[in-house]
Design a protein around this motif. Sequence first.
Motif, mmCIF file in Angstrom:
data_model
loop_
_atom_site.group_PDB
_atom_site.id
_atom_site.type_symbol
_atom_site.label_atom_id
_atom_site.label_comp_id
_atom_site.label_asym_id
_atom_site.label_seq_id
_atom_site.Cartn_x
_atom_site.Cartn_y
_atom_site.Cartn_z
ATOM 1 N N UNK E 678 0.831 -1.192 0.000
ATOM 2 C CA UNK E 678 0.000 0.000 0.000
ATOM 3 C C UNK E 678 0.876 1.258 0.000
ATOM 4 N N UNK E 679 1.801 1.294 0.945
ATOM 5 C CA UNK E 679 2.589 2.512 1.122
ATOM 6 C C UNK E 679 3.496 2.787 -0.051
ATOM 7 N N UNK E 680 4.322 1.808 -0.412
ATOM 8 C CA UNK E 680 5.249 1.998 -1.519
ATOM 9 C C UNK E 680 4.498 2.230 -2.822
ATOM 10 N N UNK E 681 3.461 1.417 -3.022
ATOM 11 C CA UNK E 681 2.692 1.544 -4.261
ATOM 12 C C UNK E 681 2.124 2.940 -4.388
ATOM 13 N N UNK E 682 1.515 3.445 -3.276
ATOM 14 C CA UNK E 682 0.927 4.769 -3.329
ATOM 15 C C UNK E 682 1.989 5.825 -3.564
ATOM 16 N N UNK E 684 4.843 5.480 -5.130
ATOM 17 C CA UNK E 684 5.269 5.429 -6.536
ATOM 18 C C UNK E 684 4.227 6.090 -7.424
ATOM 19 N N UNK E 685 2.981 5.750 -7.151
ATOM 20 C CA UNK E 685 1.927 6.314 -7.991
ATOM 21 C C UNK E 685 1.881 7.832 -7.839
ATOM 22 N N UNK E 688 4.731 9.324 -9.727
ATOM 23 C CA UNK E 688 4.462 9.277 -11.160
ATOM 24 C C UNK E 688 3.466 10.367 -11.533
ATOM 25 N N UNK E 689 2.476 10.516 -10.691
ATOM 26 C CA UNK E 689 1.457 11.536 -10.943
ATOM 27 C C UNK E 689 2.065 12.924 -10.858
ATOM 28 N N UNK E 692 4.368 13.908 -13.793
ATOM 29 C CA UNK E 692 3.753 14.066 -15.115
ATOM 30 C C UNK E 692 2.581 15.032 -15.052
ATOM 31 N N UNK E 695 1.729 17.152 -18.033
ATOM 32 C CA UNK E 695 1.238 16.576 -19.287
ATOM 33 C C UNK E 695 -0.166 16.053 -19.075
ATOM 34 N N UNK E 696 -1.020 16.360 -19.935
ATOM 35 C CA UNK E 696 -2.437 15.969 -19.947
ATOM 36 C C UNK E 696 -2.922 15.549 -18.577
#
Lengths: 497, 169, 473, 103, 696
Positions: E678-682, E684-685, E688-689, E692, E695-696
């Motif tokens: 949960x923590x790492x995934x969030x 990273x997301x 990434x968000x 970027x 961009x769009x």
Amino acid sequence: MSNVPYLSVLIALPVAVCLALLVIPAAQERLVRLTALAGTGVIFAWNVLILTLYRPGGGMQLEENHAWVPVIGMRYHLGIDGLSLPLVLLATMLPLLCVIFSWRQDAQPKTFFFLIVLLQVGMIGVFLALDYVLFYVFWEIVLVPMFFLINIWGGDRRRYAAVKFFIFTLVGSVVMLLGILLLWFYGPKERTFDILTLMRYGQAGGYASQLQMWIFAALFLGFAVKVPIFPFHTWLPDAHVEAPTVGSVLLAGVLLKMGGYGFLRMALPTLPEAFKGGWGTALAVLGVVNIVYGAALALTQKDLKKMVAYSSIGHMGFVVLGIAAGTAAGVDGAALQMFTHGIITGMLFFLVGMIYERYHTKELAKLRGLMTEVPTLSVVLVFASFASLGLPGLAGFVGEFLSLMGGFERYPYIAMFAVIGIVLTAAYFLRMLQQIVFSPRTPDVALACAQPYDARPNEMVALIPLMSFALFLGVYPHPFLQILDPAASAIAKALGG
Amino acid sequence: MPDSVPGGAYVVFFLLAAGAVGFSLAMLFSRNFVHSAAYLAAALLAFAGLNALLGATFLAMLQVFIYAGAVTVVVVFVVMMTRVGVADWRALLQPQSKLAAAVVVVFGIGLLNALAGFVPALASPKAPVTTRTIAELLLKEYAAPFEISSLILLAALIGAIYLAKEARQ
Amino acid sequence: MTSSLIAFSPEILLTACALGLICFDVLLPERKATVRWIALGSVLAAIAASGWVAMNAAALYGTHFEGALVLDAHTTFARLLFGTAGALVILASWDFYADRSVAEYFALFLFSLLGEIVIVAGTSLLMLFIGIELLAIPTYALVALLKQQEMAVEAGLKYFLLGMFASVVMLYGVSLLYGALHTVSYLQPLFVAPGTLTPAVRGLVLFGFFFLMMGVGFKITAFPFHFWSPDVYAGGSTPVIAYVSTIPKVAIMLALFRILGPAFASEWAAGRAFIAALAVLSMVYGNVVALMQDDVRRMLAYSGVANTGYMLVALAAGGEDSYAALLFFLVVYTFTNLGAFFVVLAVSGQERATLDDFGGLGRRGPSLAFAMAIFMFSLAGTPPLAGFFGKFALFRAAVVHGYWYLALIALLTTVVSVGYYLKVAQEMYGGDYALSAPGAQLARVAAPPTLRLAIALTAVATVLLGVVGVRFM
Amino acid sequence: MIPASWFLALGAIVFLIALFGFLTRRSLIQSLMCLELMLSSVNLTFVTFGRTVGDPAASGVTFALFAMVVGAAEIGVGLALVLVFFREGHANVTSDDLDILKG
Amino acid sequence: MPLWLTAVLVPAMPAACFVVLTVLRRRLGERAGYVAIGALAVSLTACVALFARALGLAGADEPLVHVSMPWAVVGGRVLDFGVLIDGLSASVMLMIGIVATMVVVYAVGYMHGDERFAWFFAVISLFTASMFGLVSASNLLQIMVFWEVMGVCSYLLIGFWYERPEARSASIKAFLTTRVGDMGFLTGVILLFVRYHTLDLPALFRAAEEAPDRLFLTVACLLLFVGAVGKSAQFPLYFWLPHAMAGPTPVSGLLHSATMVAAGVFLVARTYPLFEAAHYALPFLAAAGLFTATFGALLALTETDIKRTLAYSTMSQLGYMMGALGVGGLVAAVFHLITHAFFKSLLFLGAGSVIHGSGTQDVREMGGLAKTMPRTAATFLVATCAIAGLPPLAGFFSKDAILVALWGGKEVGQPLALLLFVGGLLTAVLTAFYMFRLYFTVFLGEEKSHAHESPPIMTAPLVALSVLTLFAGAANLPWGHPVLAGLVAPKEHEEFVWWLMAMSIVAASGGVYVAWSQHKTRLGAVYGLERYVVYERGQGHYLERMYGFAFIKPVFALSEFLRNLDFDRLIAALVVDPVFRVSDALRGADIDAVYTSVFVNGTTKAAESLAAFDGGVVDRGFGIVGRAWLTLARSFERIDLRGVDRTVDGVGETVQRLGRELRRWQTGFVANYALLMLGLGALIFYLAYWFTRGQS
């Protein structure tokens, strides 16, 4: 006969021999040996046939070009020219001699010969491929059998050496693969991996100069590790020291040549701007460093095989210098040096193997009085050493001379330093000869159990062709240069030299 | 719940919401697993109520039967079987609790923030969601998932039986 | 309706056989051996049926069951691949569950296999969820099939706890997406560039997407959702792990391409960057950590993480050619990975498999070692084996779509990966066994003939896919 | 009308509480209970969204239904696994006992 | 038989002999010597034939034989190899043929009973063959080829008795020193080819004449000269020569006269048109040559080993030749080369005979050998007279020619020429002195050891050579029509300067007189400073005393100083030692360790700071990450420590460490996993968000 796919057959033959060896039960050792001998013999014979068909100066010949994997734009494109012919000859001759040499191999002969022939598939393929992906495929195939040769039959630190060899080369080659992808991506409209097409495209100025520098860098890394160019050479001494004799012979004899061949076939003619824009000079400097560094390190080695390994680095420096020159003389020299180095260093490694087999040591400090105990072996060793140190009249000289000439043509102030290497090379070989060959026999406790016997017939059969080549090429290199020179001149022309 | 009594709906919602949150917390921090299971049942009942409040009466019923009823019973059964007794809940905590709390809080803020931006009011269903509607849906539009769900249940059954049956030997 | 039944006859056939298999076992409990033939026959029949359906593609291709499932080339591809892989797994596990659990094993296995096809053929997130559950629930039990083994049970429990956790989170994501987008079907592009969404739902879509990816990432063992895999692979029943480590990944990757392909075509930068980040981290983490493993199954788990990274490269790159490359890579990965686990099964049985077990395999079981070497070098991406072409096609696709850095990282991590693949090769053909005793004196590895057959088939596939099969990419 | 976001927020809060529980409890049975609770809050979210989307097919309810079925199935297998685990001598059935496999 | 075939036969015969003897060395035994003699006799015959033809054609512009065929093709340009016979090569070949034959005949006696008898003759045949090849070569590359082969043969011959440590070190020293010179030679050849695209000698001369770039040619010629310096043992590459005495005496005889050292002088003579075109190179030659001449003579003054004395004299005489070449005395140089070959081989063979008879090499332990070894003594006297430059022996005429050339000083300018001339004269005095002192010490006086005359097979060559030494001067008498001049440089005309001849006679006689006066005092000859006491005590003639204090003492002091300087060791300390030290250091470390330390040091720093950040700032709840980094950092430190001993492969090891540390994330605890997911995934997301978001 004109539609016989000569080159495909040359690749298919070792594959067939491999399969045959796989089928034969391991217990039938005699059959295994005979098959390996007959197989490599036929391959060599076929190569001789190709040699007779080859017209010197005729450019790329016996081409075969078929679509293979259309999705990724990969083609099955083979061809042979003056540059590749001698190297293919090495790749067919040395394995045959290796099989003869290791006739008495009794530890897992089936696997052993299988790996040698498998290695041959890759070695032949690399020099014949005219498609980047195909080239890469063969380039990588070579790694596996060599890895196993070191890993199974190697010395005490074989595992370390085998992995080091594999990883080092692989790092280089994946970066090279990236370079290949760059070449392809920025290539002509209809994307292709075809070496010749991309070469023409590059010569026509298709790639921007800045881009060329980068692509050259990527290709350089791949080839440099293989050659090996300082400072990417550290895998080589380890690999050589640990590898079995035949492994060393093929490693030094053929595998190292793949790097030099890559420069000449791909990097230089395709990316002339990068070459002129600084990479040429860089290569020249590295070549000279290789020459001096290799020789300097060989000077104080305590292990005979390691000394020969470092001498390889030094000699390959001449190849790099010749490549860096990019003139006809330089390229001729590099190509010839690759061939002769294959012959001579192959011979040296055979001899080291023979010495090890007899004395169970490779330490210079422990070997004494070989001239008295094993005179024939010693004479061959003296011959090979002199050939290796670039004695005029023997093969090693011609390549070095032409490489140096190329170096002086373009970078006289850099090439100057390469000359130092000549003296150093002489120094360590003479030191070695003085220490182990021309020395009185001293009873050594460690060697008391060893029962030296002179060269065996099969060993001599393996050595004599190499000696003849070394002599013939030194005395009369003209036939070889007639084959090489047109290809070299074409490269030189592309580089404006 | 009839929409005609908006005030009443609010009261019911808050009561159920308080129940759901409260029982959840109680379940979490109860030292006795049997109590825990009971709180869970209560929380699930509160959810059933909420579902009913949203007009999904069939679902609410199922929730009561399957979850609050069957599942909790199984849980209690297992708790009894395994004879897991009372324990200090602090001892039950993972060492990573603080970090987990931090992550959950950060996450929760983001999630609630996103949900808070979502404003549409509840639309009235054009037709009431009756059992019949659902039955038709399951046998027509959702026939495939329905069938597959049955396979899931079957598989779970086989698996659970296989795993549990050894006890008798 | 009839055409739908015909179109999905392979699945119906499988279901029927699975049910029949249980009934058979209940009715004739003493004829355990026959159950295996039923299972194998049903898979082969399903393959045949798939082939037959594919030949009548024109009439049957399209959506079925009110749009819940779709039959198209991808579905057919999945059916054939999963069928083949399923048959291979059945062959490999032929003799390993011949005791009382054989009926359960094969029934659960067939159910799970069905789930895979549902994942690929599904057209909505609901079907995806249900497919994943149908795939997962049987495998929770299968992993712990050897329930007398402590580690198998532990593996099963871990797999279950984390798997259910991931499913629940994913389901929550599906609910958010449903609320925000009003649909969960991806027959039409589901995700569009968030810029085109109203701010009110943008947050929901982002959270929904993340939760969805968490559930999906769990199944394909993408970093950081992979944590279960090393533990489960190392503890579970080996044939089951062979299956769990390959086919689910393939199925989900195919589904992911369906879901995200259009989104990435419309340049959804954040989503793409997330996938790319997962790809990079998976490649790096998987390869680096795999280096340090002594347990072969655990090592293969990390290698699986790394391979997921490679697959995600194609997903991030997007486009038709990436998809083609991915398909090829998936086929290769399926055979290679299955083969590797089969050899582990042959060498270590159902026990913990350490590198030491492979010591001198080159002499104790030359053909097994040879096959394992093929698998390892293929996984390491050595030409001319299939693995090389798979990777090459992927990296090339990445380059074409401007993902230079992905290609570079992929290449470099490939180098790292060689370190541990070679370790296996070194153990087999090196070590103290290499030259010492004559071959006859070593205890030879005994593997059942069906397992040998399965290994041989995968090995041949790995070689042929590289040399010949690559033409049909 | 009660705003949908209230229901959603309630669902989210309970989801988070249960999530926190799952992340911090040692007892496997409590973990399972937390998963149950999470599933229930997901169901509530589905039903709520079903109302806001307002489609006649009542998809939200149907989704919740499937979720419920699947959840029940999972819990069944899970409890069976816990039982096996208990029988192997792990009297406390805590996740700390799942410690053979790591690294 | 066509003439070119005759020319090819000359080197081919001994080369074939080498092959035959190598292959059949066991079967032939001591018969090998006769095989070698036979082969050389054929060569000698051919040489005579060629010389006769050359005499007939003397004065013509075209060479007697010039044939070539392609040897290599480079960029479309052909490198040839072939035969070029003109007056110069014909004369030198004849000289080689004679001397080599004599030496081989002598060696049959000398080497009798040696266990590697056949091998000796094989190598000496190859040695001769390569000298023949060198002389008859038509292009520079070919010269270099034979040049190097000769080097190898010298290595094998000097180290022939490899059981003796001094022989082994001497052989390496000889080869390596000459190889240092070859660096220059090789570079010069390459530069010439790069510039003129040919190495064929006549073509090269034409090209150099047509496009005389003096600066370039000077550089190239000096590089060639460096090669010659090495081979002809000129200062500063001379020190291998005295050591080369460790080889069997016939080898010394050959090596010091007709081959090896002659090759250097011959190379310069051969490429003389280039030197002339270069112009600036000649003064270097002259200066270096005369310096070496004087230097060698000085060194010989205090030498007591008979063969070493001869070695220094060789060096000195070769300096003469170089000097002559430097002032344009091509004919003089070649003349002296030939005559020197005769009398020097005679001297060496005589010395060999003496050593053979008396069993020592130290002259101080010899004496009165004239009685027991009359033939040796007689022939040795002839040679001594020749080298001292006493008329009418061959040495007299050739040395005189050189002095004439020096006096003329055509190419260097008058002041330098005068200096050179004085140096030449001085050397002549010294040479006469130490050679006669040697002769007196060894052959006259009281008997110190029991010696016996050598067998006829050894003395016969001595006699033959002494005859040649007596009459070879006739080849180029300074009056009339000098034959050799007509062959070598038909356009040159040397003047006959009678007073110079007289001066040279006086100088030589002076040297002989001093030697005789020393001998006559019955105090023995003076070989070192310790004997000055003789003069200081006031003994001896007053003239002698004056002479001693004013002249001999300083000269001896200089000689001793130079010999103590031990150039050899200087080079070792300055060049060889550092090279070995560098090599040793590199071998210890190589690049592996560098990789390790560079890579590791950098990363350790980064890891440490990160770990400090984690440990200090972030709550211990982030234990996993913090710990991982901390341990990572520590492991880097460990690598760093071990990195020195090179056992680790920096990068690989670091990656493995990283793997080991990342492994810790895999705690095995379900809750950890879930939190990480949960923590790492969030995280990273979110990143990434965030990255970027534009961009769009």
